[in-house]
Enzyme design. Structure first.
Site, PDB file in Angstrom:
ATOM      1  N   HIS A 252      -3.601  -5.202   1.047  1.00  0.00           N
ATOM      2  CA  HIS A 252      -2.983  -5.613   2.315  1.00  0.00           C
ATOM      3  C   HIS A 252      -3.017  -7.134   2.474  1.00  0.00           C
ATOM      4  O   HIS A 252      -4.035  -7.687   2.889  1.00  0.00           O
ATOM      5  CB  HIS A 252      -3.712  -4.964   3.494  1.00  0.00           C
ATOM      6  CG  HIS A 252      -3.441  -3.504   3.625  1.00  0.00           C
ATOM      7  ND1 HIS A 252      -2.383  -3.002   4.352  1.00  0.00           N
ATOM      8  CD2 HIS A 252      -4.067  -2.435   3.088  1.00  0.00           C
ATOM      9  CE1 HIS A 252      -2.381  -1.691   4.274  1.00  0.00           C
ATOM     10  NE2 HIS A 252      -3.397  -1.317   3.516  1.00  0.00           N
TER      11      HIS A 252
ATOM     12  N   CYS B 224       0.824  -1.200   0.000  1.00  0.00           N
ATOM     13  CA  CYS B 224       0.000   0.000   0.000  1.00  0.00           C
ATOM     14  C   CYS B 224       0.867   1.262   0.000  1.00  0.00           C
ATOM     15  O   CYS B 224       1.496   1.568  -0.996  1.00  0.00           O
ATOM     16  CB  CYS B 224      -0.998  -0.037   1.154  1.00  0.00           C
ATOM     17  SG  CYS B 224      -2.357   1.120   0.889  1.00  0.00           S
TER      18      CYS B 224
ATOM     19  N   SER C  90       4.463 -13.450  38.773  1.00  0.00           N
ATOM     20  CA  SER C  90       3.077 -13.280  39.199  1.00  0.00           C
ATOM     21  C   SER C  90       2.270 -14.566  39.124  1.00  0.00           C
ATOM     22  O   SER C  90       1.149 -14.614  39.594  1.00  0.00           O
ATOM     23  CB  SER C  90       2.408 -12.261  38.276  1.00  0.00           C
ATOM     24  OG  SER C  90       2.401 -12.797  36.965  1.00  0.00           O
TER      25      SER C  90
ATOM     26  N   ASP D  13       3.612 -15.013  31.172  1.00  0.00           N
ATOM     27  CA  ASP D  13       4.869 -14.385  30.748  1.00  0.00           C
ATOM     28  C   ASP D  13       5.957 -14.526  31.796  1.00  0.00           C
ATOM     29  O   ASP D  13       7.066 -14.979  31.504  1.00  0.00           O
ATOM     30  CB  ASP D  13       4.663 -12.892  30.461  1.00  0.00           C
ATOM     31  CG  ASP D  13       3.453 -12.658  29.592  1.00  0.00           C
ATOM     32  OD1 ASP D  13       3.073 -13.598  28.857  1.00  0.00           O
ATOM     33  OD2 ASP D  13       2.876 -11.564  29.655  1.00  0.00           O
TER      34      ASP D  13
ATOM     35  N   LYS E  71     -14.283  -4.103  22.648  1.00  0.00           N
ATOM     36  CA  LYS E  71     -13.197  -3.123  22.723  1.00  0.00           C
ATOM     37  C   LYS E  71     -12.737  -2.846  21.304  1.00  0.00           C
ATOM     38  O   LYS E  71     -12.347  -3.804  20.643  1.00  0.00           O
ATOM     39  CB  LYS E  71     -12.039  -3.682  23.542  1.00  0.00           C
ATOM     40  CG  LYS E  71     -10.783  -2.790  23.466  1.00  0.00           C
ATOM     41  CD  LYS E  71      -9.615  -3.334  24.257  1.00  0.00           C
ATOM     42  CE  LYS E  71      -8.406  -2.415  24.107  1.00  0.00           C
ATOM     43  NZ  LYS E  71      -7.283  -2.811  24.949  1.00  0.00           N
TER      44      LYS E  71
ATOM     45  N   GLU F  78      -1.531  -8.823   4.670  1.00  0.00           N
ATOM     46  CA  GLU F  78      -1.295  -9.215   6.063  1.00  0.00           C
ATOM     47  C   GLU F  78      -2.580  -9.392   6.868  1.00  0.00           C
ATOM     48  O   GLU F  78      -2.581  -9.988   7.936  1.00  0.00           O
ATOM     49  CB  GLU F  78      -0.366  -8.204   6.761  1.00  0.00           C
ATOM     50  CG  GLU F  78      -0.935  -6.804   7.024  1.00  0.00           C
ATOM     51  CD  GLU F  78      -0.822  -5.850   5.835  1.00  0.00           C
ATOM     52  OE1 GLU F  78      -0.798  -6.328   4.680  1.00  0.00           O
ATOM     53  OE2 GLU F  78      -0.786  -4.626   6.062  1.00  0.00           O
TER      54      GLU F  78
ATOM     55  N   GLY G 156       1.486 -15.516  36.192  1.00  0.00           N
ATOM     56  CA  GLY G 156       0.974 -15.353  34.832  1.00  0.00           C
ATOM     57  C   GLY G 156       1.897 -16.054  33.851  1.00  0.00           C
ATOM     58  O   GLY G 156       2.998 -16.476  34.216  1.00  0.00           O
TER      59      GLY G 156
ATOM     60  N   ASP H 201     -38.391 -14.057  51.033  1.00  0.00           N
ATOM     61  CA  ASP H 201     -39.433 -13.104  51.403  1.00  0.00           C
ATOM     62  C   ASP H 201     -38.919 -11.842  52.089  1.00  0.00           C
ATOM     63  O   ASP H 201     -39.698 -11.021  52.549  1.00  0.00           O
ATOM     64  CB  ASP H 201     -40.506 -13.753  52.308  1.00  0.00           C
ATOM     65  CG  ASP H 201     -41.323 -14.777  51.531  1.00  0.00           C
ATOM     66  OD1 ASP H 201     -41.374 -14.648  50.278  1.00  0.00           O
ATOM     67  OD2 ASP H 201     -41.870 -15.698  52.140  1.00  0.00           O
TER      68      ASP H 201
HETATM   69  N1  LIG Z   1       1.815 -10.128  42.239  1.00  0.00           N
HETATM   70  C1  LIG Z   1       2.961  -9.942  41.556  1.00  0.00           C
HETATM   71  N2  LIG Z   1       4.138 -10.226  42.119  1.00  0.00           N
HETATM   72  C2  LIG Z   1       5.297 -10.037  41.452  1.00  0.00           C
HETATM   73  N3  LIG Z   1       5.357  -9.554  40.223  1.00  0.00           N
HETATM   74  C3  LIG Z   1       4.225  -9.245  39.593  1.00  0.00           C
HETATM   75  C4  LIG Z   1       2.957  -9.421  40.214  1.00  0.00           C
HETATM   76  N4  LIG Z   1       2.004  -9.036  39.354  1.00  0.00           N
HETATM   77  C5  LIG Z   1       2.646  -8.650  38.235  1.00  0.00           C
HETATM   78  N5  LIG Z   1       3.977  -8.766  38.372  1.00  0.00           N
HETATM   79  C6  LIG Z   1       5.015  -8.403  37.388  1.00  0.00           C
HETATM   80  O1  LIG Z   1       4.460  -7.584  36.373  1.00  0.00           O
HETATM   81  C7  LIG Z   1       4.679  -8.173  35.091  1.00  0.00           C
HETATM   82  C8  LIG Z   1       3.558  -7.825  34.152  1.00  0.00           C
HETATM   83  O2  LIG Z   1       2.351  -8.421  34.548  1.00  0.00           O
HETATM   84  P1  LIG Z   1       1.477  -9.116  33.444  1.00  0.00           P
HETATM   85  O3  LIG Z   1       0.190  -9.495  34.082  1.00  0.00           O
HETATM   86  O4  LIG Z   1       1.490  -8.265  32.232  1.00  0.00           O
HETATM   87  O5  LIG Z   1       2.336 -10.410  33.024  1.00  0.00           O
HETATM   88  P2  LIG Z   1       2.247 -11.867  33.616  1.00  0.00           P
HETATM   89  O6  LIG Z   1       1.527 -11.837  34.904  1.00  0.00           O
HETATM   90  O7  LIG Z   1       3.623 -12.453  33.643  1.00  0.00           O
HETATM   91  O8  LIG Z   1       1.472 -12.659  32.514  1.00  0.00           O
HETATM   92  P3  LIG Z   1      -0.089 -12.529  32.169  1.00  0.00           P
HETATM   93  O9  LIG Z   1      -0.147 -11.367  31.197  1.00  0.00           O
HETATM   94  O10 LIG Z   1      -0.390 -13.831  31.527  1.00  0.00           O
HETATM   95  O11 LIG Z   1      -0.838 -12.270  33.417  1.00  0.00           O
HETATM   96  C9  LIG Z   1       4.796  -9.647  35.375  1.00  0.00           C
HETATM   97  O12 LIG Z   1       5.496 -10.313  34.325  1.00  0.00           O
HETATM   98  C10 LIG Z   1       5.565  -9.634  36.662  1.00  0.00           C
HETATM   99  O13 LIG Z   1       6.928  -9.426  36.376  1.00  0.00           O
HETATM  100  O1  LIG Z   2      -0.207  -6.449  33.802  1.00  0.00           O
HETATM  101  C1  LIG Z   2      -1.075  -5.643  33.553  1.00  0.00           C
HETATM  102  N1  LIG Z   2      -1.047  -4.468  34.201  1.00  0.00           N
HETATM  103  C2  LIG Z   2      -1.992  -3.524  34.055  1.00  0.00           C
HETATM  104  O2  LIG Z   2      -1.912  -2.461  34.671  1.00  0.00           O
HETATM  105  C3  LIG Z   2      -3.048  -3.841  33.146  1.00  0.00           C
HETATM  106  N2  LIG Z   2      -4.147  -3.170  32.744  1.00  0.00           N
HETATM  107  C4  LIG Z   2      -4.811  -3.965  31.852  1.00  0.00           C
HETATM  108  N3  LIG Z   2      -4.137  -5.115  31.695  1.00  0.00           N
HETATM  109  C5  LIG Z   2      -4.480  -6.225  30.806  1.00  0.00           C
HETATM  110  O3  LIG Z   2      -4.257  -5.800  29.476  1.00  0.00           O
HETATM  111  C6  LIG Z   2      -5.248  -6.348  28.590  1.00  0.00           C
HETATM  112  C7  LIG Z   2      -5.996  -5.231  27.886  1.00  0.00           C
HETATM  113  O4  LIG Z   2      -6.752  -4.551  28.855  1.00  0.00           O
HETATM  114  P1  LIG Z   2      -7.475  -3.152  28.642  1.00  0.00           P
HETATM  115  O5  LIG Z   2      -8.307  -3.314  27.388  1.00  0.00           O
HETATM  116  O6  LIG Z   2      -8.298  -2.957  29.855  1.00  0.00           O
HETATM  117  O7  LIG Z   2      -6.378  -2.149  28.465  1.00  0.00           O
HETATM  118  C8  LIG Z   2      -6.152  -7.207  29.482  1.00  0.00           C
HETATM  119  O8  LIG Z   2      -5.660  -8.531  29.401  1.00  0.00           O
HETATM  120  C9  LIG Z   2      -5.949  -6.624  30.865  1.00  0.00           C
HETATM  121  O9  LIG Z   2      -6.179  -7.561  31.911  1.00  0.00           O
HETATM  122  C10 LIG Z   2      -3.043  -5.058  32.468  1.00  0.00           C
HETATM  123  N4  LIG Z   2      -2.060  -5.942  32.674  1.00  0.00           N
HETATM  124  N1  LIG Z   3      -3.195   1.745   3.813  1.00  0.00           N
HETATM  125  C1  LIG Z   3      -2.295   2.595   3.332  1.00  0.00           C
HETATM  126  O1  LIG Z   3      -1.111   2.371   3.383  1.00  0.00           O
HETATM  127  C2  LIG Z   3      -2.841   3.881   2.800  1.00  0.00           C
HETATM  128  C3  LIG Z   3      -1.782   4.708   2.111  1.00  0.00           C
HETATM  129  C4  LIG Z   3      -2.273   6.097   1.759  1.00  0.00           C
HETATM  130  N2  LIG Z   3      -2.535   6.831   2.974  1.00  0.00           N
HETATM  131  C5  LIG Z   3      -3.539   5.983   0.899  1.00  0.00           C
HETATM  132  O2  LIG Z   3      -4.580   6.415   1.315  1.00  0.00           O
HETATM  133  O3  LIG Z   3      -3.477   5.474  -0.204  1.00  0.00           O
HETATM  134 MG   LIG Z   4      -0.379 -11.125  35.097  1.00  0.00          MG
END
Ligand SMILES: Nc1ncnc2c1ncn2[C@@H]1O[C@H](COP(=O)(O)OP(=O)(O)OP(=O)(O)O)[C@@H](O)[C@H]1O
Ligand SMILES: O=c1[nH]c(=O)c2[nH+]cn([C@@H]3O[C@H](COP(=O)(O)O)[C@@H](O)[C@H]3O)c2[nH]1
Ligand SMILES: NC(=O)CC[C@H](N)C(=O)O
Ligand SMILES: [Mg+2]
Length: 538
Positions: free
Chosen positions: A179, A86, A234, A238, A530, A181, A236, A475
């Site tokens: 596109h 594009c 956490s 990641d 969303k 992709e 989680g 009730d």
């Molecule tokens: N209760 C907690 N204790 C320690 N670290 C935390 C805690 N909650 C969040 N974190 C830190 O914040 C980071 C970001 O949180 P996030 O929820 O994005 O990732 P996650 O918990 O690893 O994975 P997921 O997105 O699957 O929940 C985590 O990877 C961790 O390093």
């Molecule tokens: O680790 C995190 N710390 C945050 O502060 C936080 N805020 C939103 N989320 C997570 O992100 C994703 C998108 O959420 P939103 O649409 O609410 O932004 C969803 O998966 C949410 O649970 C968070 N994760």
């Molecule tokens: N999707 C795009 O890359 C658009 C490119 C350029 N803005 C157009 O309108 O042609």
């Molecule tokens: Mg988490």
């Protein structure tokens, strides 16, 4: 220090600010070819590796705008294959002597592209080989080529775009107006594969099996013989995968710390502790800081303030723990034990989408909400960062988790935000409110699991509303709070749609929550996508 693009054949994607740039990266990786995104303004001399091919993304700009972004023109002298998508096509034309003008009508949506035969024969260009005579594609543009650059020939056209796909007569330069992709271009994946495999000749070695070995030796190089690492974990996906990788690389020199911030799910701290220590052999310490967090959160209703307090308190607790680990090692050394290396590194579970956000050519987007672990963390921190998942997407992290023998239920866990239930209790946070929400949430998730729906949903949770409603129980009049249920399906959480539950499952959940959770007499289901809503309520 070897980086990933030194170890794998790499496609470089230059981002001009399209909404879909990261999808191009994903399409390459799905074909086991490593791809990396950089801003379109990157100078070729600053790129310290040799890509096997370059893709120029789309863009909200028009090439003829005064402030339009342009690629470093030396890119066309590298002799490596280039594909413009594009705006990328328009950029090739703009640079090499073609003409781009505004079309009479904006073209947005589906189109049929006819693939041209080359030189009057039966063959088509290598980019379209095996893709048939015509293809459904998705367009989103207001400009198009009115004149192709010299030495290019047309390899595809549509009813309204005579120059919808071009190739250079002798060099591996390609441009397409559509596109490939996006999923609305059904054979677009194959086209990207043609470019990456047949034209750029990339090896398909980007697999998590290959990544593990290389990453473990990279971590060992970084940490040296004695360096120690602490990491916030956490439970989680990641942070667990990052922790397990770290453990494989440096064993007990990695210290995982989980903070009980008082707003975790029911029994979360205990479960995560068991899982990491027992099932994964990772050295985890759970720090109970619930008192500290809850006292700082007292009376706070503003969502951003809640997030900031939690983010900052995490750092305070964390630094204290790092100091304790060091002090303990010093004590042991005084008592005659062999001296231990310093805690030099901090493990973070940063993923590629976070990185993409920060390098996006468009610059940081408007702050919708402050995610707790982004920004602020490093101001005066002495620890150096180590981020083994920095180049990975969530599904790649999950694949990595499976290979590291992390139990499947953990790998498939829904994300849980660091600020936890604090951003799901809409009013002030008290221990009682936390208890009510923990209970309702655990019933909700339990029923989802029983109905075998957990893996079909990307994220599900309960929200506690600060309003009261009237009800009748045995009730008696009741006047109690309301629970809202949320369940979404999403690929990357940038957009999401609400999940359509079978009615009987919702009925069961509602009945159990109103019967079993004291203080709740009403349950509602959130049917907002969303955008315009977000996944979390705060
Ligand atoms: N209760 C907690 N204790 C320690 N670290 C935390 C805690 N909650 C969040 N974190 C830190 O914040 C980071 C970001 O949180 P996030 O929820 O994005 O990732 P996650 O918990 O690893 O994975 P997921 O997105 O699957 O929940 C985590 O990877 C961790 O390093
Ligand atoms: O680790 C995190 N710390 C945050 O502060 C936080 N805020 C939103 N989320 C997570 O992100 C994703 C998108 O959420 P939103 O649409 O609410 O932004 C969803 O998966 C949410 O649970 C968070 N994760
Ligand atoms: N999707 C795009 O890359 C658009 C490119 C350029 N803005 C157009 O309108 O042609
Ligand atoms: Mg988490």
């Amino acid at each position: 220090m070897a980086e990933i693009h030194d170890q794998f054949d790499t496609i470089l994607i230059l981002d001009f600010g399209s909404q879909y740039s990261h999808l191009i990266t994903r399409r390459c990786r799905e074909r086991n070819v490593y791809a990396e995104l950089m801003p379109c303004t990157t100078l070729i001399k600053d790129i310290n590796f040799k890509p096997k091919g370059i893709i120029l993304s789309g863009s909200p700009y028009s090439v003829y705008d005064k402030d339009a972004p342009h690629v470093d023109p030396t890119v066309f002298k590298l002799g490596i294959p280039i594909l413009g998508i594009c705006y990328g096509l328009q950029e090739i034309a703009w640079n090499l002597g073609g003409e781009v003008t505004k079309c009479d009508h904006r073209e947005y949506g589906f189109a049929e592209i006819q693939i041209n035969k080359i030189g009057g024969g039966e063959s088509v260009d290598a980019l379209f080989e095996g893709l048939g005579e015509e293809m459904q594609v998705w367009m989103s543009h207001g400009d198009q080529l009115s004149q192709p650059p010299p030495d290019f020939h047309v390899i595809g056209h549509t009813k309204t775009a005579p120059y919808a796909a071009l190739a250079h007569n002798t060099k591996p330069l390609y441009g397409i107006q559509f596109h490939p992709e996006v999923t609305h271009s059904p054979r677009g994946k194959e086209l990207i594969a043609k470019f990456v495999l047949s034209i750029c000749k990339c090896r398909q070695n980007w697999t998590m099996e290959e990544f593990i070995g290389k990453e473990i030796s990279r971590i060992r190089d970084i940490c040296g013989q004695r360096g120690r690492v602490i990491g916030a974990v956490s439970g989680g996906v990641d942070s667990t995968v990052a922790a397990k990788l770290m453990h494989e690389a440096i064993g007990d020199r990695f210290h995982a710390i989980m903070v009980d911030n008082g707003v975790l799910r029911l029994n979360e701290a205990q479960q995560v502790n068991e899982m990491l220590n027992r099932d994964l052999g990772v050295n985890l310490t759970v720090v109970d800081a619930s008192e500290l967090f809850l006292s700082r959160l007292e009376g706070i209703e503003d969502p951003e303030q809640k997030r900031k307090i939690i983010g900052n308190t995490f750092i305070n607790v964390f630094e204290e723990e790092a100091a304790k680990i060091e002090a303990a090692a010093d004590e042991e050394a005084k008592a005659g034990a062999a001296a231990k290396g310093r805690v030099e590194w901090l493990l973070q579970g940063t993923l590629y989408p976070d990185v993409i956000e920060s390098i996006s050519f468009k610059g940081p987007s408007a702050t919708i909400k402050t995610h707790h672990n982004v920004g602020g963390l490093l101001k005066d921190m002495k620890l150096k960062l180590i981020e083994p998942l920095r180049e990975l997407f969530k599904d790649e992290v999950r694949a990595l988790g499976r290979l590291l023998s992390i139990p499947v239920p953990l790998v498939q866990r829904h994300p849980f935000p660091g600020p936890g239930l604090a951003i799901r209790i809409l009013g002030p946070i008290t221990r009682d409110q936390v208890k009510i929400l923990q209970h309702a949430d655990s019933i909700y998730i339990e029923e989802i699991r029983k109905a075998n729906l957990y893996d079909q949903i990307s994220q599900a949770f309960a929200v506690l509303l600060p309003v009261k409603a009237v009800g009748v129980m045995g009730d008696q009049r009741t006047y109690e709070q309301v629970i809202a249920l949320r369940a979404v399906q999403s690929e990357d959480f940038m957009t999401a749609d609400w999940f359509v539950f079978p009615a009987d499952v919702l009925r069961r959940i509602s009945s159990r929550i109103t019967n079993e959770v004291a203080g709740i007499n009403r349950v509602t289901y959130d049917i907002s996508s969303k955008p315009p809503a977000t996944v979390e309520w705060l």
